[in-house]
Design an enzyme around this catalytic site. Structure first.
Site, PDB file in Angstrom:
ATOM      1  N   CYS A  14      -8.165  -7.585 -15.763  1.00 36.15           N
ATOM      2  CA  CYS A  14      -6.759  -7.303 -15.504  1.00 36.15           C
ATOM      3  C   CYS A  14      -6.232  -8.154 -14.351  1.00 36.15           C
ATOM      4  CB  CYS A  14      -6.604  -5.802 -15.219  1.00 36.15           C
ATOM      5  SG  CYS A  14      -5.098  -5.340 -14.381  1.00 36.15           S
ATOM      6  N   CYS A  17      -5.517  -5.417  -9.491  1.00 33.81           N
ATOM      7  CA  CYS A  17      -6.033  -4.841  -8.239  1.00 33.81           C
ATOM      8  C   CYS A  17      -7.008  -5.830  -7.617  1.00 33.81           C
ATOM      9  CB  CYS A  17      -6.749  -3.525  -8.526  1.00 33.81           C
ATOM     10  SG  CYS A  17      -5.635  -2.225  -9.020  1.00 33.81           S
ATOM     11  N   ASP A 312      15.870  -5.201   3.983  1.00 35.39           N
ATOM     12  CA  ASP A 312      14.681  -4.974   3.154  1.00 35.39           C
ATOM     13  C   ASP A 312      14.723  -5.933   1.968  1.00 35.39           C
ATOM     14  OD1 ASP A 312      12.505  -3.907   1.863  1.00 35.39           O
ATOM     15  OD2 ASP A 312      13.439  -1.991   1.369  1.00 35.39           O
ATOM     16  N   CYS A 339       8.096  -6.799   2.047  1.00 40.46           N
ATOM     17  CA  CYS A 339       6.943  -6.619   1.164  1.00 40.46           C
ATOM     18  C   CYS A 339       6.155  -7.920   1.106  1.00 40.46           C
ATOM     19  CB  CYS A 339       7.391  -6.182  -0.232  1.00 40.46           C
ATOM     20  SG  CYS A 339       8.604  -7.273  -0.951  1.00 40.46           S
TER      21      CYS A 339
HETATM   22  N1  SAH Z   1      16.007  -1.021   0.303  1.00 44.66           N
HETATM   23  C1  SAH Z   1      15.806  -0.643  -1.050  1.00 44.66           C
HETATM   24  C2  SAH Z   1      15.541  -1.837  -1.986  1.00 44.66           C
HETATM   25  C3  SAH Z   1      14.564  -2.860  -1.522  1.00 44.66           C
HETATM   26  S1  SAH Z   1      14.015  -4.005  -2.748  1.00 44.66           S
HETATM   27  C4  SAH Z   1      14.715   0.378  -1.166  1.00 44.66           C
HETATM   28  O1  SAH Z   1      13.925   0.577  -0.251  1.00 44.66           O
HETATM   29  O2  SAH Z   1      14.614   1.028  -2.221  1.00 44.66           O
HETATM   30  C5  SAH Z   1      15.043  -5.353  -2.527  1.00 44.66           C
HETATM   31  C6  SAH Z   1      16.422  -5.209  -3.130  1.00 44.66           C
HETATM   32  O3  SAH Z   1      17.132  -6.420  -2.873  1.00 44.66           O
HETATM   33  C7  SAH Z   1      16.476  -4.998  -4.644  1.00 44.66           C
HETATM   34  O4  SAH Z   1      17.253  -3.855  -4.916  1.00 44.66           O
HETATM   35  C8  SAH Z   1      17.162  -6.265  -5.174  1.00 44.66           C
HETATM   36  O5  SAH Z   1      18.007  -6.010  -6.292  1.00 44.66           O
HETATM   37  C9  SAH Z   1      17.970  -6.686  -3.980  1.00 44.66           C
HETATM   38  N2  SAH Z   1      18.329  -8.115  -3.895  1.00 44.66           N
HETATM   39  C10 SAH Z   1      17.607  -9.182  -4.324  1.00 44.66           C
HETATM   40  N3  SAH Z   1      18.229 -10.319  -3.986  1.00 44.66           N
HETATM   41  C11 SAH Z   1      19.361  -9.980  -3.338  1.00 44.66           C
HETATM   42  C12 SAH Z   1      20.433 -10.719  -2.743  1.00 44.66           C
HETATM   43  N4  SAH Z   1      20.438 -12.044  -2.763  1.00 44.66           N
HETATM   44  N5  SAH Z   1      21.434 -10.031  -2.158  1.00 44.66           N
HETATM   45  C13 SAH Z   1      21.433  -8.674  -2.134  1.00 44.66           C
HETATM   46  N6  SAH Z   1      20.455  -7.925  -2.673  1.00 44.66           N
HETATM   47  C14 SAH Z   1      19.440  -8.558  -3.276  1.00 44.66           C
END
Ligand code: SAH
Length: 382
Positions: A14, A17, A312, A339
């Site tokens: 896979c 992991c 984020d 992340c």
């Molecule tokens: N803070 C949220 C989502 C984090 S994931 C939580 O904790 O649930 C990152 C997010 O960024 C996703 O929802 C994705 O759709 C968004 N994203 C990706 N590229 C982006 C951009 N250029 N401008 C704004 N949002 C974006």
């Protein structure tokens, strides 16, 4: 588990992991060292927070369907290939979701429905996506098919529901393109509301098929708890929740802030965020559908003021436009959740050259057994 023991028989095939050959405590050390290597030059790195039971933590499960020697198979794509590794259960996925996927595979056979074949672009079922609210108990099943014509649709759904009455909604999503994306544009609700609700940090959230929602709900509480602790809100602040997804962080923050603004690119997530604000009776938050970089440039040119920016971004990190405008807006504090510590290191390098100082770094293990690690960093304007 000894350091050489592998719990999953499909570990090598896979490839999902990557660290399963290590005991869990060694996995945590591996991640700690990785974060120190990348971010340690900015500040001391707190000890990574791991899980007590690092199994079956994923609330979102996706299975690819195909056929092999005339039999329908379901499983995961082998890492960086398009080959399906047949699989009935996975150590990191929700067990109920895995059971439902096996039931669907059996039902396909009895309904004489075919799985999709990528090479010939023929067949019906391509993927099954399941999202489960661990606290709410709600379960959404998304059947991703090549066509909206679903033979014996209602009988199929009834058969599925009679075997799994715990399912709260079933959605049909049509994806007839040659693409590696799982979900297509068109969706139709076959049963229930078309979304699930889940609880997190004392708030309630709607999750629709396409919107991003953190996949490890137990560790998300830990991560968000740290983010809130770092933000140190007192009720007076104007807060920006950048890359806000379905508004989770902003809504949790709104209870201790004067005002919160959220920005997110995915329109479905923004709609969910607006609903979520209502579900939680939050009146001091507004959401904007926009590229976070573009939004920041506009905010900077309008002379907007934010005391705290919580960001984020996805794995690619923030864009240079975003970072430039962030520095221009000059919030007192930045809480940067990431992340991907590699892009976070790049962005911290920019921010620390432009007058910010890193005051805290906290890794959280959101994805046990995989090589991924989440971090939250607190920066102060000098
Ligand atoms: N803070 C949220 C989502 C984090 S994931 C939580 O904790 O649930 C990152 C997010 O960024 C996703 O929802 C994705 O759709 C968004 N994203 C990706 N590229 C982006 C951009 N250029 N401008 C704004 N949002 C974006």
């Amino acid at each position: 588990m000894s350091s050489t023991e592998t719990k999953c028989p499909l570990y090598k095939k896979c490839g999902g992991c990557q660290l399963q050959n290590l005991s869990y405590s060694r996995q945590l050390s591996f991640k700690q060292v990785k974060v120190i290597k990348l971010l340690g030059r900015y500040h001391h790195v707190n000890e990574i927070i791991g899980m007590e039971h690092p199994y079956h933590y994923r609330n979102k499960v996706q299975a690819a369907f195909g056929e092999r020697k005339g039999e329908i198979i379901s499983g995961v794509y082998q890492s960086s290939t398009h080959n399906i590794v047949p699989m009935d259960s996975c150590l990191i996925e929700d067990e109920k979701a895995d059971e439902i996927i096996v039931t669907i595979r059996k039902l396909l056979k009895s309904f004489k429905l075919r799985a999709f074949n990528d090479a010939t672009m023929r067949g019906f079922l391509r993927h099954v996506l399941i999202k489960r609210g661990f606290l709410s108990g709600q379960i959404m099943v998304v059947l991703v098919t090549s066509s909206s014509e679903f033979p014996k649709e209602s009988q199929f759904v009834n058969a599925l529901l009679s075997r799994h009455p715990e399912i709260t909604t079933v959605v049909l999503n049509v994806n007839n393109k040659l693409t590696s994306l799982v979900l297509g544009e068109e969706s139709r609700v076959l049963y229930g509301s078309g979304y699930i609700e889940e609880e997190l940090c004392g708030c309630r959230f709607r999750i629709s098929p396409k919107a991003f929602y953190q996949v490890n709900p137990i560790q998300t509480q830990v991560l968000y708890g740290k983010a809130m602790e770092f933000a140190g809100l007192t009720g007076k602040e104007r807060v920006l929740d950048a890359y806000c997804g379905t508004g989770t962080i902003g809504i949790i923050a709104s209870k201790n802030a004067k005002e919160v603004v959220g920005v997110e690119l995915n329109g479905d997530a923004v709609k969910d965020a607006q609903v979520n604000a209502g579900l939680n009776n939050v009146g001091n938050i507004s959401f904007f559908e926009d590229d976070a970089g573009r939004f920041m440039v506009k905010a900077a040119s309008k002379g907007d003021k934010y005391d705290v920016v919580i960001m984020d971004p996805p794995r690619a990190g923030a864009s240079l436009d975003f970072l430039k405008s962030l520095v221009f807006l000059s919030p007192e504090k930045i809480v940067y959740i990431s992340c991907n510590p590699e892009t976070q290191a790049r962005d911290l390098s920019y921010l620390t050259r432009k007058g910010y100082k890193v005051r805290k770094i906290q890794p959280v293990d959101m994805f046990p057994h995989t090589e991924h690690v989440e971090t939250v960093a607190l920066l102060y304007r000098q």
